[in-house]
Enzyme design. Structure first.
Site, PDB file in Angstrom:
ATOM      1  CG  HIS A 198      -4.187  -0.469   6.352  1.00 13.31           C
ATOM      2  ND1 HIS A 198      -4.088  -0.443   7.727  1.00 13.31           N
ATOM      3  CD2 HIS A 198      -3.189   0.348   5.889  1.00 13.31           C
ATOM      4  CE1 HIS A 198      -3.086   0.333   8.084  1.00 13.31           C
ATOM      5  NE2 HIS A 198      -2.529   0.825   6.990  1.00 13.31           N
ATOM      6  CG  HIS A 245       0.029   4.202   4.929  1.00 20.12           C
ATOM      7  ND1 HIS A 245      -0.734   3.452   5.792  1.00 20.12           N
ATOM      8  CD2 HIS A 245      -0.768   5.243   4.518  1.00 20.12           C
ATOM      9  CE1 HIS A 245      -1.934   4.010   5.917  1.00 20.12           C
ATOM     10  NE2 HIS A 245      -1.977   5.090   5.155  1.00 20.12           N
ATOM     11  CG  HIS A 247      -0.302   0.025   2.538  1.00 17.38           C
ATOM     12  ND1 HIS A 247       0.512  -0.985   3.005  1.00 17.38           N
ATOM     13  CD2 HIS A 247      -0.345   0.958   3.538  1.00 17.38           C
ATOM     14  CE1 HIS A 247       0.935  -0.689   4.222  1.00 17.38           C
ATOM     15  NE2 HIS A 247       0.437   0.485   4.559  1.00 17.38           N
ATOM     16  CG  ASP A 264       4.992   2.447   7.329  1.00 17.04           C
ATOM     17  OD1 ASP A 264       4.147   2.791   6.485  1.00 17.04           O
ATOM     18  OD2 ASP A 264       4.708   1.732   8.318  1.00 17.04           O
ATOM     19  CG  HIS A 265       4.323  -0.468   4.127  1.00 14.02           C
ATOM     20  ND1 HIS A 265       4.406  -1.810   4.405  1.00 14.02           N
ATOM     21  CD2 HIS A 265       3.829   0.124   5.245  1.00 14.02           C
ATOM     22  CE1 HIS A 265       3.964  -2.032   5.632  1.00 14.02           C
ATOM     23  NE2 HIS A 265       3.615  -0.869   6.165  1.00 14.02           N
ATOM     24  CG  ASP A 299       0.415  -1.774   7.555  1.00 16.16           C
ATOM     25  OD1 ASP A 299       1.368  -2.544   7.334  1.00 16.16           O
ATOM     26  OD2 ASP A 299       0.561  -0.575   7.823  1.00 16.16           O
ATOM     27  CG  HIS A 302       3.925  -3.593  10.302  1.00 21.66           C
ATOM     28  ND1 HIS A 302       2.924  -2.893  10.929  1.00 21.66           N
ATOM     29  CD2 HIS A 302       4.337  -2.814   9.271  1.00 21.66           C
ATOM     30  CE1 HIS A 302       2.735  -1.734  10.313  1.00 21.66           C
ATOM     31  NE2 HIS A 302       3.589  -1.663   9.300  1.00 21.66           N
TER      32      HIS A 302
END
Length: 300
Positions: free
Chosen positions: A138, A63, A61, A65-66, A206, A262
């Site tokens: 999510h 976000h 996805h 942090d990914h 997530d 995670h």
């Protein structure tokens, strides 16, 4: 066999001893990367695996942090001599998102191709490895991934001899090919037994608990799930799971082993909380940065 390297096990922000969640899968000498947060390319270098051999990047996805580590990774791959095309897969809008990120990495010595997932479930191939993406639950569109390596039935040499199949064709039949020569056809079904158990790896982060994990990760040899929080209220609020919730899904999916990842920055020692999961699913471990695993066929 499949080789796996858990590059990072963190969530939200990189920590001094924990990089952001990402994973490398090595199959037949080529690499597939799942997610690319900050610190990913540093972790790949620490793993000893080759950046230039990454053929595909699967994004869960959008976000940061990914995905925020992607432009630097793409640049470094080019600097390491990559000239072959790279495929990037992920949710709808992926090409536009990567295009914006690449404003700081506009020139690459290789092509980038895109696969955008327009359906809740999508299938694709990675060098013969059967891959599937499936929608999770999510705050934004997010996909989990499963990777399956099928295994043909055992070759029956005695039957091949009885049928008069020349030895030179046996290897092709073992690979599932149909052989046609001199007006005769030889089929794999003539000499192969029932399909044997293959290898299945699944990775989900997530997400809040969702039936999609049970459905698409069923019978996984290794199921890697997020366990961002220990507190259920915080998990629900941010679209994540607890240790216990992840363990329940692993049990429902019939997985052989659960590996948690995670972790929130507030969780300094994930292993200290494993009792929350093991009371539900005993074969549970906490992933560590640069943890490597090998999944092999089970002999029968």
């Amino acid at each position: 066999m499949l080789e796996i390297c858990i590059l990072g096990t963190g969530a939200m922000m990189p920590m001094p001893t924990r990089k952001l969640a990402s994973m490398l899968v090595r199959f037949a000498g080529r690499l597939l990367l799942v997610d690319c947060g900050e610190g990913t390319q540093v972790a790949i270098r620490e793993s000893g695996w080759s950046l230039s051999r990454i053929d595909m990047v699967c994004i869960t996805h959008f976000h940061a942090d990914h995905i925020a580590g992607l432009p630097g990774l793409l640049l470094t791959m080019g600097a390491c001599g990559r000239t072959e095309p790279v495929t990037i897969a992920g949710p709808l809008g992926l090409e536009a998102v990567v295009g914006n990120l690449r404003s700081i990495a506009p020139f690459l010595p290789y092509e980038t191709n895109f696969i955008e997932f327009g359906s809740p479930v999508n299938t694709f191939d990675f060098n013969g490895l059967q891959a599937r993406s499936f929608a999770l639950k999510h705050l934004v569109p997010c996909f989990g991934y499963s990777f399956s390596l099928p295994r043909a039935g055992r070759f029956d040499a005695a039957k091949a001899k009885t049928l008069g199949i020349p030895l030179s064709y046996w290897s092709r039949l073992q690979k599932g090919e149909t052989v046609e020569v001199d007006g005769k056809s030889y089929f794999p079904s003539q000499v192969l037994g029932p399909e044997r158990r293959g290898i299945k790896l699944a990775y989900c982060t997530d997400t809040s608990p969702t039936n999609a994990v049970e459905e698409h990760c069923a019978d996984a040899d290794l199921l890697i799930l997020e366990a961002t929080n220990t507190d259920g209220d915080n998990a629900v609020l941010h679209g994540h799971m607890t240790f216990a919730q992840a363990a329940k899904l692993a049990a429902q999916a019939g997985a052989s082993e659960l590996l948690l990842t995670h972790f929130s920055p507030s969780i300094s020692e994930p292993a200290a909380h494993l009792g929350l999961a093991r009371s539900v699913f005993s074969n549970t471990s906490a992933a560590r940065d640069l943890m490597m695993r090998v999944l092999s066929f089970v002999e029968d």
